[in-house]
Design a protein around this motif. Structure first.
Motif, PDB file in Angstrom:
ATOM      1  N   GLU A 276      -4.451  -5.853   3.299  1.00  0.00           N
ATOM      2  CA  GLU A 276      -3.522  -5.107   4.374  1.00  0.00           C
ATOM      3  C   GLU A 276      -3.107  -6.002   5.680  1.00  0.00           C
ATOM      4  OE1 GLU A 276      -5.320  -1.305   6.079  1.00  0.00           O
ATOM      5  OE2 GLU A 276      -6.093  -0.880   4.125  1.00  0.00           O
TER       6      GLU A 276
ATOM      7  N   TRP B 107       0.782  -3.247   4.336  1.00  0.00           N
ATOM      8  CA  TRP B 107       0.817  -1.997   4.886  1.00  0.00           C
ATOM      9  C   TRP B 107       2.028  -1.428   5.663  1.00  0.00           C
ATOM     10  CZ3 TRP B 107      -3.321   1.401   3.588  1.00  0.00           C
ATOM     11  CH2 TRP B 107      -3.172   2.708   4.098  1.00  0.00           C
ATOM     12  N   CYS B 108       2.670  -0.606   5.275  1.00  0.00           N
ATOM     13  CA  CYS B 108       2.586   0.177   3.849  1.00  0.00           C
ATOM     14  C   CYS B 108       4.019   0.510   3.579  1.00  0.00           C
ATOM     15  CB  CYS B 108       2.016   1.611   4.150  1.00  0.00           C
ATOM     16  SG  CYS B 108       2.914   2.635   5.618  1.00  0.00           S
TER      17      CYS B 108
ATOM     18  N   ASN C 175       0.788  -1.122   0.058  1.00  0.00           N
ATOM     19  CA  ASN C 175       0.057   0.179  -0.160  1.00  0.00           C
ATOM     20  C   ASN C 175       0.900   1.356   0.069  1.00  0.00           C
ATOM     21  OD1 ASN C 175      -3.072  -0.897   0.470  1.00  0.00           O
ATOM     22  ND2 ASN C 175      -1.486  -2.449   1.743  1.00  0.00           N
TER      23      ASN C 175
END
Length: 426
Positions: free
Chosen positions: A276, A312-313, A30
């Motif tokens: 995530e 993430w991330c 992400n």
């Protein structure tokens, strides 16, 4: 526990690649901009984005998930800013230059403890974003616009409605039926501009799976959109604090979330995306983060029907920015100066191993039966009786699937998933 067995002649084997190729696992991150976090959209700098994406690609990852800010894209209900859409398209093109595919989230919405609402939804103009017909249509228009603007990019994986939209429930009361209408409407709008093979998806934080009577339901997550997305965070249900950062409950959490999601799907072959997961301090101390990342990815990779894992991330939040929860400052693979952290090395090495020797998903012919109602959904979350029973089986060396009680007597369904034995928690 009570065990039921079924007399299948032999375990189900995976189809040969010529008949039904096994899905190639995807590994990505992400994308959180190194400079200015998502506030960088106010003065988007392609050179900075190019640097960030090159760092990500350098880890051997193959995709990013990206987020623009709703107030900048749609500052008025009937105004979608062409300049902001062009920025997003430029970022997708920069990702292509770096060899990265992109999933674009549309309505942000919620990011890292901050909510970003356009002013036409607030104060004197307050509209419930989930139930107001004109607010829903405005979001649908935004997704249509993004789809039409981006669909011709060959590196576009697809559109997601937004990041963990169920975080907005507190200020926008909604029922499960209204959520279903909202998701159906927006997914239909997202698909209008997309091409065949591009995904239309949605996401929710863990309350959708573990929260008693939460209006975003497991069924909505597992049955709406083109893949099921899960966000198995170690702070949900105080998992890491309760069991410890090196515990099986933490190291197998993404695997568990994948198997729980598969139980709610109507299609046994529906893919699940661990979209995530991360190593937030102090829940996961920095010294434990590399081992956590490696174990999380390897354990999830053993699940049949996994689309991939998106960490993430990418970059830590700069501590010059105020008012974030402490954990938000430490989640990156790179620090806020762009230096790779030990967790980045561990993740890159793990992904390289899995690419060099793709895993064969483990047969899960034993399933734990989940019997809960919307009001008792928390039994399947950390500290819940079902969660602990599944983890106990896993610790003992089993690789349990999950079956809903309503499907436990459906022989055809069980056979389609290769399940030969059911275990019912006492």
């Amino acid at each position: 526990m009570v065990v039921d067995t079924f007399g299948h002649d032999k375990p189900r084997s995976l189809p040969c690649p010529e008949e039904d190729p096994i899905h190639t696992l995807r590994f990505g991150v992400n994308y959180t901009p190194c400079r200015g976090w998502f506030h960088s959209w106010h003065d988007f700098d392609p050179a900075h984005a190019r640097d960030d994406l090159a760092q990500i690609a350098g880890l051997g990852l193959d995709h990013v998930r990206v987020f623009h800010l709703w107030p900048l894209l749609q500052p008025n209900r009937t105004l979608i800013r062409t300049a902001a859409v062009d920025q997003l398209a430029h970022l997708v093109d920069l990702a292509a230059e770096a060899g990265l595919d992109v999933l674009v989230d549309g309505v942000q919405g919620h990011l890292s403890s901050f909510d970003f609402y356009p002013e036409w939804t607030r104060s004197w103009h307050h509209r419930n974003v989930f139930t107001d017909p004109e607010a829903i249509e405005a979001q649908a228009a935004l997704l249509r616009t993004l789809g039409h603007a981006l669909a011709d990019r060959p590196n576009l994986l697809g559109l997601q409605l937004g990041n963990e939209l169920n975080n907005l429930v507190e200020h926008n009361p909604v029922t499960a039926a209204q959520v279903d209408h909202y998701l159906d409407t927006l997914l239909s709008a997202a698909r209008e501009g997309l091409r065949d093979g591009q995904l239309a998806t949605h996401s929710a934080y863990d309350a959708a799976w573990y929260g008693d009577d939460h209006p975003f339901t497991p069924e909505a997550s597992a049955r709406k959109g083109d893949v099921t997305t899960v966000h198995p965070w170690v702070f949900s249900g105080d998992c890491a604090r309760r069991y410890g950062p090196r515990s099986p409950q933490v190291l197998h959490l993404a695997e568990y979330g994948t198997e729980l999601a598969k139980a709610y799907a109507e299609d046994p072959d529906r893919l699940v995306w661990v979209q995530e997961t991360g190593a937030p301090e102090p829940h996961i101390p920095a010294a434990d983060a590399p081992k956590f990342a490696r174990a999380t990815v390897l354990n999830a990779a053993g699940c049949t029907g996994l689309w991939g894992v998106t960490w993430w991330c990418s970059h830590d939040v700069d501590r010059a920015l105020a008012d974030y929860p402490e954990l938000e400052y430490t989640l990156g693979l790179f620090d806020s100066a762009g230096r790779a952290k030990p967790i980045a090395t561990a993740l890159a090495e793990t992904v390289a191993e899995l690419r060099a020797d793709p895993p064969t998903p483990h047969a899960r012919d034993t399933a734990l039966v989940l019997d809960c109602t919307p009001a008792t959904r928390s039994v399947s979350g950390p500290q819940g009786a079902f969660f602990e029973a599944w983890m106990r089986l896993r610790t003992e060396g089993a690789r349990p699937a999950v079956v809903l009680a309503a499907r436990a007597d459906d022989a055809g369904y069980l056979a389609s998933r290769g399940i030969k034995e059911l275990v019912r928690p006492s």
